[in-house]
Write a protein that holds these residues in place. Sequence first.
Motif, PDB file in Angstrom:
ATOM      1  N   LYS A 208      70.806  57.286  44.372  1.00  0.00           N
ATOM      2  CA  LYS A 208      69.825  56.734  45.315  1.00  0.00           C
ATOM      3  C   LYS A 208      69.470  57.758  46.390  1.00  0.00           C
TER       4      LYS A 208
ATOM      5  N   GLY B 280      63.447  44.737  43.561  1.00  0.00           N
ATOM      6  CA  GLY B 280      63.802  45.463  44.771  1.00  0.00           C
ATOM      7  C   GLY B 280      63.491  44.666  46.021  1.00  0.00           C
TER       8      GLY B 280
ATOM      9  N   HIS C 234      60.119  46.849  41.582  1.00  0.00           N
ATOM     10  CA  HIS C 234      61.227  47.708  42.011  1.00  0.00           C
ATOM     11  C   HIS C 234      60.689  49.125  42.049  1.00  0.00           C
TER      12      HIS C 234
END
Length: 238
Positions: A109, A224, A196
């Motif tokens: 991430k 998301g 997302h």
Amino acid sequence: MPYKCYILDDEPLALNVIEQHLSKFEQFEVCGKSTEPLQALGQIKTLQPDLLFLDIQMPELTGLDLIESIQNKPSIIITTAYREYAVEGFELNVLDYLVKPIPFKRFIKAIDKFLEQKVPKTTTEPSPVSPTPAEATFLLIKAERKTIKVALDDILYVEGVKDYVKIVLKDQKIMTKTSIGNFFNELPADRFVRIHKSFVVAIDKIEAYTAHDVEIHKMELPIGRMYKEAFVGLMEGR
């Protein structure tokens, strides 16, 4: 050219973990590393890395002090065992804050944040997807050294995978080199929705959904946090 990374941590084990994580990404190279803050400060100024992984609690000079000492700052990802420094770190405009031990999933991430920051807003490179008029029923996609005709009705969902997108059809998967944002812009807005940062789905292929995921063709795809409100509003509006 790969992005240059510098790693500074007074724990050799932590250096090795970050270096191992980075080795899984071909877009990056480690241009330098150190366990000594003062030594690292000079090397960073000389090497001019694109990305700096920086511990906070170190002898002689803390990571926060070091950030303030760098004139031409690279993107900075803080790596530390101490959560309480997060606010100070973000006040200094760091890119991300990783708490040790750093799971690879969380590391990805942070890397995604860096890459998103580096993707230009516009590009002169030819798109791998031919522009689609509103009435079109197919896309022409460049993949595997050829142009493939893909019917919009056959697309179940699209997944962003690093510098590529994976187009999942009823009976096959196609990889093409582009960002998921650029690909989404070529799709008819009334037929596809982004749920997302890594997923775009065909609205008419959605079999079920919750506030957290979408079910398509026996696959559960995550929604998301940034996209949840718009997605749920779209579905309820229909």
